[in-house]
Design a protein around this motif. Structure first.
Motif, PDB file in Angstrom:
ATOM      1  N   GLU A  96     -12.076  69.858 -28.858  1.00 34.50           N
ATOM      2  CA  GLU A  96     -11.688  71.233 -29.089  1.00 34.50           C
ATOM      3  C   GLU A  96     -10.322  71.276 -29.473  1.00 34.50           C
ATOM      4  N   HIS A 134      -9.440  72.664 -33.444  1.00 31.99           N
ATOM      5  CA  HIS A 134      -8.463  73.647 -33.734  1.00 31.99           C
ATOM      6  C   HIS A 134      -7.475  73.348 -34.904  1.00 31.99           C
ATOM      7  N   ASN A 154      -8.671  73.406 -38.126  1.00 34.57           N
ATOM      8  CA  ASN A 154      -9.108  74.769 -38.411  1.00 34.57           C
ATOM      9  C   ASN A 154     -10.800  74.610 -38.780  1.00 34.57           C
TER      10      ASN A 154
END
Ligand code: B16
Ligand code: MG
Length: 215
Positions: free
Chosen positions: A54, A58, A61
Motif C-alpha cells: 500500500e 502510494h 502514485n
C-alpha cells in the motif's frame, strides 16, 4: 529475576533479511516504473507485506485493483522466497548467538515476535529455531506493529506478564509496539532514526545479558 523473557524481532535483529525484502520490492516496482529508495525502505521495516505494498503504491502514485494487488503480493513473496532460499547460519547477525547463549544460561525464556509470514523458514534455514520457546509471526496476528499484539501474544505463549519482557527491535514500528504493550525495549540501530527505546545498541556485540537488569 526482574525480567523473565526476551522477545526478538527477526528481520534486522537476528538476521539481515531487510536487504532481501528491499531487492524483492525493487524487482516488483519495475512493473509500475517505481524505484524504491533506501530511505523509503526504512519505512517498510517491521510493517506487514500488505501495508508495505500500500505504501509503495502510494509513493508510486499508482492506483491498482484488488486483484492486481493480490497478484503482486504473491509475486513479491515468490521473489523473496527465492532470495532467501540460500540463507544459512552464516547470515545470523554478529553477536546474536553468544547473546542467546548468555540468556539461556541466565534462565531467560526466548520468543520471536515478527511481522513476517516467512519467519519459521528463516529460523529453520539459519538454525536459530532451536533457541525459541515460542514463535509469534505474521501468521499468528491480526494487527501489525505498532499494535502490541505480536509481543502480547509472545508473553502469553510464555505464560508471563508484559512487564517481565524485554523486546529487541530494529524498527520504529516495533519499538512503538513494545512500548504500547508495556514492555522494555532495546533498539538495534542508530539513535538518529530510532526513538523511545530504553537502550540503543548498534549490534549484539555491544551488550551483555547481565546488563539487562539495569533497564
Ligand atoms: P513477509 P520483522 C518484517 O519482519 C519486515 O521487517 C518487513 O519489512 C516485512 O514487510 C514484514 O516482516 C512481512 O514480511 O513478507 O515475509 O511476511 O522485522 O517484523 O521480523
Ligand atoms: Mg525488524
Amino acid at each position: 529475576m526482574k525480567y523473565k523473557a526476551c522477545l526478538f524481532d527477526l528481520d534486522g535483529v537476528l538476521v539481515d533479511t531487510a536487504v532481501y525484502h528491499f531487492q524483492a520490492w525493487k524487482i516488483l516496482g519495475k512493473q509500475f516504473d517505481f524505484e524504491l529508495s533506501h530511505q523509503q525502505n526504512e519505512e517498510l521495516k517491521g510493517i506487514s507485506r500488505v501495508e508495505s505494498l500500500e505504501k509503495i503504491l502510494h509513493w508510486a502514485n499508482f492506483q491498482a485493483t484488488e486483484k492486481q494487488k493480490e497478484a503482486w503480493l504473491l509475486e513479491k513473496n515468490e521473489t523473496y522466497l527465492k532470495l532467501i532460499s540460500h540463507m544459512n547460519p552464516s547470515e545470523i547477525l554478529p553477536g546474536v548467538l553468544p547473546f542467546l547463549a548468555q540468556l539461556k544460561d541466565q534462565g531467560y525464556l526466548i520468543a520471536l515476535g515478527s511481522a513476517s509470514k516467512n519467519a519459521k523458514i528463516i529460523l529453520e534455514k539459519t538454525g536459530l529455531i532451536t533457541w525459541f520457546q515460542a514463535i509469534i509471526d505474521g501468521n499468528s496476528v491480526s494487527k501489525s506493529k505498532p499494535d502490541p499484539e505480536v509481543f502480547q501474544k509472545g508473553a502469553e505463549a510464555l505464560g508471563i506478564l508484559a512487564a517481565e519482557c524485554i523486546v529487541f527491535e530494529d524498527a520504529q514500528a516495533g519499538i512503538d509496539a513494545a512500548k504500547a504493550g508495556g514492555m522494555k525495549v532495546v533498539g538495534i540501530g542508530s539513535s538518529v532514526v530510532l526513538h523511545g527505546a530504553d537502550r540503543i545498541i548498534t549490534s549484539f556485540t555491544d551488550i551483555q545479558a547481565t546488563e539487562l537488569l539495569s533497564l
